[in-house]
Design a protein around this motif. Structure first.
Motif, PDB file in Angstrom:
ATOM      1  N   UNK A 154       0.863  -1.107   0.048  1.00  0.00           N
ATOM      2  CA  UNK A 154       0.193  -0.110  -0.027  1.00  0.00           C
ATOM      3  C   UNK A 154       0.979   1.370  -0.085  1.00  0.00           C
ATOM      4  N   UNK A 155       0.587   2.154  -0.854  1.00  0.00           N
ATOM      5  CA  UNK A 155       1.369   3.371  -0.897  1.00  0.00           C
ATOM      6  C   UNK A 155       0.689   4.356   0.334  1.00  0.00           C
ATOM      7  N   UNK A 156      -0.554   4.313   0.963  1.00  0.00           N
ATOM      8  CA  UNK A 156      -0.804   5.021   1.848  1.00  0.00           C
ATOM      9  C   UNK A 156      -1.260   4.160   3.132  1.00  0.00           C
ATOM     10  N   UNK A 157      -0.862   4.436   4.166  1.00  0.00           N
ATOM     11  CA  UNK A 157      -1.364   3.359   5.133  1.00  0.00           C
ATOM     12  C   UNK A 157      -2.427   3.960   5.786  1.00  0.00           C
ATOM     13  N   UNK A 158      -3.188   3.080   6.385  1.00  0.00           N
ATOM     14  CA  UNK A 158      -4.531   3.311   7.025  1.00  0.00           C
ATOM     15  C   UNK A 158      -4.223   3.873   8.400  1.00  0.00           C
TER      16      UNK A 158
END
Length: 384
Positions: free
Chosen positions: A134-138
Motif C-alpha cells: 500500500x502506498x498510503x497507510x490506514x
C-alpha cells in the motif's frame, strides 16, 4: 491420527462409564428415600442399611457382569441393585456404539480442518503482502515496519509453492475467499498488534530458526487461540472442539518439515477411507471385547508394579497396542510399538514414552514365544 482418535474415545468412554455408575447409584439412593407422604413411621436405619447393601451388590454385579438372586437377600435390595445394573449396562452399551460412530465422523473432518488452518496462514500472508504494498497507510490501523512481513517468510513461501497442498485444497474445496473480511480482521486486529510479529517485521533478513519461530507463534498463539479466529472455527467447522488439537499438531509438523532434509510434506492423509474405517472399528471394538484378557496380560508383565497406580492413559495406550499387535497381522510389530510410544510421549506423562517402550518390547517377545503373536504379509517386515 486414527490411533489418537480411538485413544481419545476410549479415555472419554471411561468418563462416561463413571458417570453412568453414578447415575445407577443415584437410582439406588432414590429407592430407599423416606416416603414423606406416608403416615406410617419410617425406619430410617433400615432404609440406610438397604441402600448400602444394594450399592455393594451393584458394585459386585459390575465386576461379575450379572447378579444372581439370593434367597437370603431382601428382594427389594436385590431388585434395586439389579435395576441399577441394567440401567448402567443399557446406557453404556448405547454410548459405546455411539462413540465409535463419532470417531469415524470426526476422523473424516480432521484432514479438512488441518488443510483449512494451513490455507488461512497463506491467506494471512496474502493480506500482509497487500498491506506492505500500500502506498498510503490506514491511519486507524496499527502500523508495522515494511522491512519484512508474513508474505516474505520462507516457511510460508515453501507452503505456497507446495503443489500437493494446492491439489488437496482444490480437491476438498477449501477456501477462505468468502471469509476475506474475517482474514483481514485477524490480520489487522490480531497479527499487526502482536509484539513478536512487529519485531519480526523490523528486520529485512531472518535466520531459518527465526522464520520457523514466527510462523509457529502465529499459528499457536494467534490463529488458534485468539478469540476472533477461535470463535469462527468453533461456530463453522464441524467437530472443531474435538479436532483442534490434532489439526494444530498436524499443521505444526508440516511447518517443521520445511527445515528437514526431505523438505516440506503434508501429514499423511487417508488414501483408503474404507480401510481406515475398518481399522478404527476393529481397534475400538476388539479393545472393549478383550479388555479383561489384556488387563491380565499387563498384570503379568507389571509384576513389580502396582497396576492400579499405572497412569490410566498409559494403560489405555498399552492395551490399544496389545489390541493392534494381536488383531492386525499385516501391521509390523515395530510399527505398532513405535506408534504407541509416540502417543505416550505426546499425550501422557513425561516418563510414559520410555515406560511404554519397555513394556511393549517385553510383551511382544513374550507373545511371540507363546505363539500368540502371529504376523503375515507386510506384518512380517522388520520384525526381529
Amino acid at each position: 491420527m486414527l490411533r489418537i482418535k480411538v485413544m481419545q474415545a476410549l479415555y472419554g468412554l471411561r468418563q462416561v462409564e463413571l458417570s453412568n455408575q453414578q447415575l445407577a447409584i443415584d437410582s439406588i439412593v432414590s429407592q430407599f428415600q423416606p416416603d414423606l407422604n406416608s403416615m406410617e413411621p419410617q425406619n430410617l436405619q433400615q432404609l440406610e442399611g438397604y441402600r448400602r447393601l444394594a450399592s455393594l451388590l451393584f458394585e459386585e454385579g459390575l465386576k461379575q457382569g450379572s447378579l444372581a438372586q439370593d434367597d437370603e437377600m431382601p428382594y427389594r435390595v436385590w431388585r434395586a441393585a439389579n435395576d441399577a445394573l441394567v440401567l448402567y449396562k443399557n446406557k453404556t452399551v448405547k454410548e459405546r456404539n455411539q462413540l465409535v460412530q463419532q470417531i469415524i465422523e470426526e476422523v473424516r473432518t480432521i484432514d479438512d480442518s488441518y488443510i483449512r488452518v494451513l490455507v488461512l496462514l497463506l491467506d494471512l500472508a496474502h493480506v500482509a503482502r497487500l498491506d506492505r504494498e500500500r502506498l498510503y497507510d490506514d491511519p486507524d490501523a496499527p502500523q508495522v515496519s515494511k522491512e519484512s512481513g508474513l508474505d516474505r517468510n520462507r516457511v510460508i513461501r515453501a507452503l505456497a509453492d507446495y503443489k500437493p497442498l494446492e491439489l488437496e485444497t482444490l480437491r476438498r474445496g477449501i477456501s477462505w475467499s468468502n471469509e476475506l473480511p474475517l482474514v483481514r480482521k485477524i490480520y489487522i486486529d490480531v497479527l499487526k498488534r502482536d509484539e513478536m510479529y512487529q519485531e519480526y517485521c523490523t528486520k529485512h533478513e531472518h535466520t531459518d530458526d527465526e522464520e520457523q519461530q514466527i510462523v509457529q507463534h502465529i499459528l499457536r498463539n494467534l490463529v488458534l487461540k485468539h478469540e476472533i479466529a477461535r470463535h469462527y472455527f468453533e461456530e463453522t467447522v464441524l467437530h472443531w472442539a474435538e479436532n483442534s488439537d490434532l489439526a494444530r499438531s498436524m499443521a505444526i509438523k508440516t511447518l517443521k518439515s520445511v527445515q528437514t532434509a526431505e523438505g516440506i510434506k503434508l501429514v499423511a492423509l487417508t488414501d483408503d477411507w474404507e480401510e481406515d474405517k475398518n481399522f478404527i472399528d476393529t481397534l475400538y471394538k476388539k479393545f472393549l471385547e478383550n479388555d479383561e484378557e489384556y488387563e491380565a496380560l499387563l498384570a503379568e508383565q507389571l509384576v513389580n508394579w502396582d497396576v492400579e497406580r499405572v497412569a490410566f492413559l498409559d494403560k489405555i495406550i498399552l492395551k490399544l497396542a496389545l489390541t493392534e499387535l494381536l488383531n492386525f497381522p499385516n501391521i509390523p510389530v515395530k510399527v505398532t510399538i513405535n506408534e504407541y510410544i509416540e502417543l505416550a510421549k505426546s499425550y501422557s506423562t513425561p516418563k510414559s514414552g520410555k515406560f511404554v517402550n519397555g513394556i511393549l518390547d517385553s510383551l511382544a517377545e513374550k507373545l511371540k514365544t507363546t505363539g500368540k503373536l502371529r504376523k503375515s504379509g507386510r506384518g512380517l517386515l522388520d520384525n526381529r
